[in-house]
Design a protein around this motif. Sequence first.
Motif: not given
Length: 294
Positions: A147-150, A154-155, A251-253, A260-263
């Motif tokens: 969720i920290q990565a999300v 988003m920013h 399991n790291t940010q 996520i950025e890849h997809l």
Amino acid sequence: FTDEELEKAAQHLGQYDIVFSSYIGDVTPFLLMQTVNKRYGTKLVLDFDDDVFSINPDNPFWNKMTDENAYFMQNMAKLTDNICVTTKVLADKFNDRREQPSNSTTVIPNMISDHYKGREFDNGEKIVVGYFGGSTHYRDLHESGAIQAVEKIMHKHKNVHFKLVNLPTAHYTPRGRTHYVDGIGGSGWVDKLHPTLDIDISLIPVLDNQFNAGKSNIKWQESTRGNMATICSKLEPYLSLPNTATIHVDNTQEAWFEAIEHLLDEHKRTKMLKGAQKHLLTYRLEDNWFMYQE
């Protein structure tokens, strides 16, 4: 319940050879079924898809449940004549604690039925990152770095939205692009909610603990049927999925952010989803019904 209501319920249940039920935290129905079994011979089969001996108390589940409820669930798991579980890991764990023969524990693996109707969707310029799951997975989402990565994604990318299904979060994500959807249980999830999620990228984080060790990969199955590309923690039950079917991450940010950025690239999402849907055919219930004969 009044005595009259219990008697009426016992007579109704006594019409059946087998009563199949998900596990519950209320001991009253369990005790009722003990009486029904002695009077009519009706067998109770409880279905456990969670390790009730390893639920962490620091999740929202405990807002409604108590240690007393957990004690009841654990003892029903020990004492019920027959139980079903979803994985062999879970079967071994329960058999270590049960007071019944090991052959009274049956593994019925999770498969995906054709009742799950995946549909094509197009979110336009918007890309929806999503998470769905019960409150027992609260720590998985919040302590895996996902969720920290999300929030970071988003920013950086103002077209990314975040959809949470059935699990609210206390972590900040941009509110105008964060959407919460109430969960629906039972057939309502399959028939009504699941087909309307329209999530482009499904996050499936799990922490390395006893509770998750007994889980199946059903979230990956449901995500793939819903035309969602997936990112999974590099742990079982998802580690054994082929790399063509999901992205495995530590399991790291940083790892979650990169995946996520890849997809975010539509071509890469489509390629990943195509590989996942091919592998999903091996989990089609209608092709594996014989596994349920026992």
